[in-house]
Design an enzyme around this catalytic site. Structure first.
Site, short mmCIF file in Angstrom:
data_model
loop_
_atom_site.label_atom_id
_atom_site.label_comp_id
_atom_site.label_asym_id
_atom_site.label_seq_id
_atom_site.Cartn_x
_atom_site.Cartn_y
_atom_site.Cartn_z
CE1 TYR A 107 -10.20 5.34 38.75
CE2 TYR A 107 -8.84 4.29 37.09
CZ TYR A 107 -10.06 4.43 37.72
OH TYR A 107 -11.14 3.68 37.32
NE ARG A 132 -3.94 14.63 35.54
CZ ARG A 132 -3.58 15.57 34.69
NH1 ARG A 132 -4.33 16.62 34.50
NH2 ARG A 132 -2.46 15.43 33.99
CD GLU A 170 0.21 -4.03 44.64
OE1 GLU A 170 0.70 -3.19 43.86
OE2 GLU A 170 0.47 -5.23 44.55
#
Length: 186
Positions: A110, A112, A133
């Site tokens: 994620y 990247r 979050e």
């Protein structure tokens, strides 16, 4: 303080129900990986999300959170709008041992893509689902895949027992289930 291995994580989860449901091996074919890794546990994101919106043009206030700031969504894929943010929760429920602190870091798959995951440390004797979050820092919509990996948890065992655990101080998020919005003690 020592970083705990896959063997320790399996033992604590199987014998003491530290992580439930627990995936003994890493699953990684055709999914964002999850389960036990060498020195951590890759957690999964659930299928319920609270996506931030500016439709009501309210202020985000951690002391007085206005639920008009969010839109609820449930599904296999959540689209986080550009330069926006969503809350979710882990599939897994945690029971952290008395002498352990867990730190959670976002997965590189994620990261990247410009998707940043933030989770505060899991304190000694914290129990509950973890609220996650998720920030989309890109100018494009971003997909989050429910029931797949989102972040990795590292378990650190203290050299000595702390005097006050999260359970002892009756932490405001103790026993949380589902996605928990910001709270302050009153």
């Amino acid at each position: 303080m020592g970083l705990k291995s896959d063997h320790w994580i399996r033992e604590k989860s199987i014998k003491e129900n530290m992580i439930s449901p627990f995936c003994e091996n890493q699953v990684g074919t055709d999914v964002v990986s999850y389960g036990v890794s060498s020195y951590g546990y890759d957690i999964r994101v659930g299928d319920e999300f609270k996506i931030f919106t500016n439709v009501s043009s309210t202020v985000v206030d951690p002391k007085d959170f206005n639920e008009k700031n969010i839109v609820d969504f449930k599904g296999d894929v959540c689209i986080v709008p550009p330069n926006s943010f969503a809350l979710a929760r882990t599939v897994e429920y945690f029971k952290i041992p008395k002498n352990v602190l867990a730190i959670c870091l976002g997965k590189s798959t994620y990261a990247r893509c410009g998707i940043i995951v933030n989770v505060t440390p899991f304190e000694p004797e914290f129990e509950g689902h973890i609220t996650i979050e998720i920030s989309n820092t890109t100018p494009l919509p971003a997909k989050i895949y429910a029931n797949e990996g989102i972040a990795q948890v590292l378990f650190l065992e203290g050299d000595e027992q702390c005097q006050t655990t999260y359970k002892d101080k009756k932490g405001k998020y103790q026993g949380q289930e589902g996605i928990t919005l910001p709270r302050i003690l009153k």
